[in-house]
Design an enzyme around this catalytic site. Structure first.
Site, PDB file in Angstrom:
ATOM      1  N   GLU A   1       0.825  -1.213   0.000  1.00 39.10           N
ATOM      2  CA  GLU A   1       0.000   0.000   0.000  1.00 39.10           C
ATOM      3  C   GLU A   1       0.856   1.259   0.000  1.00 39.10           C
ATOM      4  OE1 GLU A   1      -2.774   2.585   2.950  1.00 39.10           O
ATOM      5  OE2 GLU A   1      -2.979   0.407   3.155  1.00 39.10           O
TER       6      GLU A   1
ATOM      7  N   SER B   1      -0.389  -5.739   8.323  1.00 39.95           N
ATOM      8  CA  SER B   1      -0.014  -4.565   9.124  1.00 39.95           C
ATOM      9  C   SER B   1      -1.039  -4.270  10.208  1.00 39.95           C
ATOM     10  CB  SER B   1       0.141  -3.346   8.207  1.00 39.95           C
ATOM     11  OG  SER B   1       0.399  -2.181   8.958  1.00 39.95           O
TER      12      SER B   1
END
Length: 418
Positions: free
Chosen positions: A191, A326
């Site tokens: 990302e 994450s």
């Protein structure tokens, strides 16, 4: 004179990736049935409907109020499944992983969806044809990858999360205004790499710097205040800034953005410290600092729900999910501050009441914990909390609940009837 020799040949029009809508009503009815079969859990749904608690004899399990698949993850999985339904005969590829969960990615491989390298554009991309389907994952993909798909003219199914695209709009705005994006995130995360590429702006003249920790942030703050050494700064952040980045020039105006799955409290602290540094440098003026909250709503909900769960007197917390997730990692960090917490991929990680295979965040590797509590091998009452990141399916939570009770001498049938 040969006129044809002097007449320029017409250049072929550039190809354009073909975007398709695979969310057709007839397709989605079948897809939702498949997804439910693979990932949903009647046990989890029942426990949730009863306040997130199940107690049998001397064993109690609490579920966080919010955990597991978020809307963006559900949408990405639905689109991937739909792609196979709409294109049953085409080759289908996926840039990296659809989400960070090994169970979900295994299911896609079994459906004949092949993963492509996501760190760089390798030779395998050159072998793609106009009849091939390429799925862009929920994290998005860097602009170089999207430009390559344009060049190839492949069929693209884009599952990028809407929250991620909101961050992209923000950093593009920074670039247009000549503002450097300070991105709170992991420089190597899919990302963040995708966001960093948008921070260059459409003409690729923008700049970015990625910070992960508060120690990184302090390095930036020191430099803004005029206390840093350029060579040392550049070496420290090597691999985390845009080409041509010059801290003397590109830290004059900054705007903060973040990887959407970061720990909310830490992102806020990063913002506060950077703003304070700009104000100190500019004599009380914050004009050269911009910030917008870009933490994903689902990530925030899961963190807030865990804080609520930790108010209960737990003996143990289990956080279920992919080790490279994450948002799941941050849930483990929160839990570890309060109660013994273990990051597990699946129920089988609970080997026995005295052994658990878990991912150690500090060592960054899977380890085996033993003898973590004598209560688990006794008849004493035990209370265990469970949560999961936004990429963890409910069937893995069910397996974990059942495994806990089985290790305490309680069968799955008893769990179902309870």
């Amino acid at each position: 004179m040969d006129e044809s020799a002097s007449t320029p040949k017409p250049q072929p029009k550039p190809k354009k990736r073909k975007r398709v809508n695979v969310r057709r009503p007839d397709v989605m009815e079948m897809v939702q049935a498949e997804v439910a079969e693979h990932y949903r859990s009647s046990i989890v749904e029942k426990v949730r409907s009863r306040g997130g608690q199940i107690s049998i004899d001397n064993t109690t399990v609490y579920l966080a109020q919010q955990f597991g698949f978020c809307y963006g993850v559900e949408r990405a999985i639905d689109l991937a499944y739909a792609s196979r339904r709409v294109f049953p005969e085409n080759r289908i590829f996926l840039i990296g992983e659809i989400i960070h969960n090994p169970e979900v990615n295994r299911q896609l491989r079994e459906m004949g969806i092949t993963s492509l390298e996501w760190r760089e554009l390798t030779a395998e991309y050159d072998d793609l044809t106009e009849d091939d389907v390429v799925i862009v994952p929920a994290f998005g993909a860097p602009m170089t990858f999207m430009e390559k798909l344009d060049e190839l003219g492949v069929i693209v199914v884009d599952t990028t999360c809407g929250d991620v695209m909101s961050v992209w709009r923000r950093v593009r705005g920074y670039a247009k205004a000549g503002v450097t994006s300070i991105i709170h995130g992991k420089a190597g995360h899919e990302e963040t790499r995708a966001t960093a590429s948008r921070a260059l702006g459409p003409d690729k003249t923008g700049h970015y710097l990625v910070v992960l920790t508060l120690a990184d942030t302090e390095k930036v703050c020191d430099y803004i205040r005029g206390n840093g050494q350029r060579d040392e700064f550049m070496k420290y952040f090597e691999g985390s800034y845009s080409d041509g980045f010059d801290p003397d020039e590109h830290l004059k105006q900054i705007g903060v953005a973040n990887q959407t799955t970061m720990l909310k409290s830490e992102t806020e602290e990063v913002q506060n410290r950077l703003r304070a540094a700009i104000v100190d440098r500019d004599g009380g003026d914050a004009t050269n600092f911009q910030v917008f909250d870009t933490i994903c709503g689902a990530t925030q909900e899961r963190q807030d729900s865990l804080f609520d769960l930790l108010k209960r007197p737990l003996d143990l917390l289990l956080v279920v999910g992919g080790y490279n997730s994450s948002n799941t990692t941050h849930l483990v960090e929160i839990g570890q501050e309060v109660v013994p917490s273990f990051f597990i991929r699946k129920a089988e990680c609970l080997r026995s009441l005295e052994e658990v295979i878990h991912f150690d965040l500090e060592a960054k590797e899977e380890q085996v914990a033993t003898g973590y509590s004598a209560k688990f091998v006794s008849d004493e009452p035990v209370t265990i909390g469970i949560t999961a990141g936004a990429s963890c399916p409910s069937n893995l939570i069910e397996d974990t609940i059942v495994r806990i009770f089985e290790l305490r001498g309680i069968s799955k049938e008893q769990v179902v009837s309870a």
